[in-house]
Design a protein around this motif. Structure first.
Motif, short mmCIF file in Angstrom:
data_model
loop_
_atom_site.label_atom_id
_atom_site.label_comp_id
_atom_site.label_asym_id
_atom_site.label_seq_id
_atom_site.Cartn_x
_atom_site.Cartn_y
_atom_site.Cartn_z
N LEU A 79 -13.49 -0.76 1.68
CA LEU A 79 -14.41 -1.08 2.77
C LEU A 79 -15.00 -2.47 2.62
N LEU A 80 -15.39 -2.83 1.40
CA LEU A 80 -16.01 -4.14 1.20
C LEU A 80 -15.02 -5.28 1.33
N THR A 81 -13.77 -5.07 0.93
CA THR A 81 -12.79 -6.14 1.10
C THR A 81 -12.30 -6.23 2.54
N LEU A 82 -12.38 -5.15 3.29
CA LEU A 82 -11.98 -5.17 4.69
C LEU A 82 -13.09 -5.70 5.60
N MET A 83 -14.34 -5.61 5.16
CA MET A 83 -15.46 -6.02 5.98
C MET A 83 -15.38 -7.47 6.47
N PRO A 84 -14.99 -8.45 5.65
CA PRO A 84 -14.90 -9.82 6.18
C PRO A 84 -13.95 -9.95 7.36
N LEU A 85 -12.83 -9.24 7.32
CA LEU A 85 -11.90 -9.31 8.45
C LEU A 85 -12.51 -8.69 9.69
N ILE A 86 -13.24 -7.61 9.52
CA ILE A 86 -13.89 -6.97 10.66
C ILE A 86 -14.93 -7.92 11.26
N ILE A 87 -15.66 -8.62 10.41
CA ILE A 87 -16.67 -9.56 10.89
C ILE A 87 -16.01 -10.75 11.58
N ALA A 112 -19.28 -13.19 -0.65
CA ALA A 112 -19.95 -12.34 -1.63
C ALA A 112 -19.53 -10.88 -1.46
N VAL A 113 -19.46 -10.42 -0.22
CA VAL A 113 -19.05 -9.03 0.03
C VAL A 113 -17.60 -8.83 -0.39
N PHE A 114 -16.74 -9.81 -0.09
CA PHE A 114 -15.33 -9.70 -0.46
C PHE A 114 -15.15 -9.63 -1.97
N LEU A 121 -12.83 -2.97 -7.02
CA LEU A 121 -11.41 -2.65 -7.16
C LEU A 121 -11.01 -2.63 -8.63
N VAL A 122 -11.48 -3.61 -9.38
CA VAL A 122 -11.18 -3.65 -10.82
C VAL A 122 -11.80 -2.44 -11.51
N LEU A 123 -13.04 -2.09 -11.15
CA LEU A 123 -13.69 -0.92 -11.75
C LEU A 123 -12.96 0.37 -11.41
N SER A 124 -12.44 0.47 -10.19
CA SER A 124 -11.70 1.68 -9.84
C SER A 124 -10.42 1.79 -10.66
N PHE A 125 -9.77 0.66 -10.98
CA PHE A 125 -8.62 0.70 -11.88
C PHE A 125 -9.04 1.14 -13.27
N VAL A 126 -10.19 0.64 -13.72
CA VAL A 126 -10.67 0.99 -15.07
C VAL A 126 -10.95 2.49 -15.17
N PHE A 127 -11.49 3.09 -14.12
CA PHE A 127 -11.74 4.53 -14.14
C PHE A 127 -10.48 5.35 -13.91
N ALA A 128 -9.58 4.85 -13.06
CA ALA A 128 -8.41 5.65 -12.67
C ALA A 128 -7.36 5.74 -13.76
N ILE A 129 -7.12 4.66 -14.47
CA ILE A 129 -6.02 4.66 -15.45
C ILE A 129 -6.27 5.65 -16.59
N PRO A 130 -7.45 5.67 -17.23
CA PRO A 130 -7.65 6.70 -18.27
C PRO A 130 -7.65 8.12 -17.72
N SER A 131 -8.06 8.29 -16.47
CA SER A 131 -8.09 9.63 -15.89
C SER A 131 -6.71 10.19 -15.64
N LEU A 132 -5.69 9.34 -15.61
CA LEU A 132 -4.32 9.83 -15.42
C LEU A 132 -3.82 10.63 -16.61
N ALA A 152 -2.87 -4.83 -3.23
CA ALA A 152 -1.84 -5.58 -2.50
C ALA A 152 -2.45 -6.30 -1.30
N TYR A 153 -3.37 -5.64 -0.62
CA TYR A 153 -4.06 -6.28 0.52
C TYR A 153 -4.89 -7.48 0.05
N VAL A 154 -5.64 -7.32 -1.04
CA VAL A 154 -6.47 -8.42 -1.55
C VAL A 154 -5.58 -9.57 -2.01
N TYR A 155 -4.50 -9.25 -2.71
CA TYR A 155 -3.59 -10.30 -3.16
C TYR A 155 -3.00 -11.08 -1.99
#
Length: 180
Positions: A79-87, A112-114, A121-132, A152-155
């Motif tokens: 949502l936060l990375t998509l918000m600049p495009l919406i604006i 700043a929002v982006f 996004l980095v934090l979600s990777f940090v939480f998701a990888i050990p949870s696998l 991929a969208y951010v890149y």
């Protein structure tokens, strides 16, 4: 005497009537019976019980929280990375910007929002990888897939901003010369 034996004895002496909770509590407090179902001889010894492997409850709770946390973080980052495009693609918002200061403040807020979305996004990777590697895996798998899609969208957005910015200004200048 066990609880079941006491209840049977109570039914025999009181004509088959079930004991009331008050009578049950009073007999328990008087020590007429114990709530343990097994006798002391049938119970495993303390050494045997302590050697039995037990899965720590806190680890199971933590791993499911990691999956949920990574899913929530990946959704918020999207949502936060998509918000600049919406604006940016909202014409009425861009028409309201009159001065250079308003434009600079808005662009600073958008950046700043982006980048906050990129940090999440980095934090979600940090939480998701050990949870696998722990059960339940389904939430972590969904969060990881969603995070990869968002990555991929951010890149692609950053690659366009760095590499395609000059092409975009050339296109804008070309359109200005055509329509002027």
């Amino acid at each position: 005497m066990t609880k079941d034996e006491w209840i049977e004895n109570f039914k025999n002496t009181h004509g088959g009537r079930e004991p009331k909770p008050k009578e049950f509590r009073r007999a328990l407090n008087n020590g007429d019976f114990s709530l343990e179902e097994q006798s002391q001889a049938d119970q495993p010894s303390l050494e045997k019980r302590s050697m039995a492997p037990k899965a720590p409850l806190s680890k199971r709770i933590r791993s499911s929280h990691n999956g949920i946390s990574s899913l929530v973080l990946s959704f918020l980052s999207f949502l936060l990375t998509l918000m600049p495009l919406i604006i940016i693609f909202r014409p009425s918002f861009l028409d309201d910007l009159n001065t250079r200061a308003e434009i600079e403040n808005t662009s600073s807020m958008i950046l700043a929002v982006f980048f906050l979305g990129c940090l999440l996004l980095v934090l979600s990777f940090v939480f998701a990888i050990p949870s696998l590697f722990e059960k339940p895996r389904h939430l972590a798998f969904i969060a990881l897939c969603f995070s990869l899609l968002n990555g991929a969208y951010v890149y692609s957005l950053l690659a366009f901003a760095f590499n395609g910015g000059t092409y975009l200004t050339n296109i804008i200048n070309l359109l200005r010369t055509i329509f002027s």
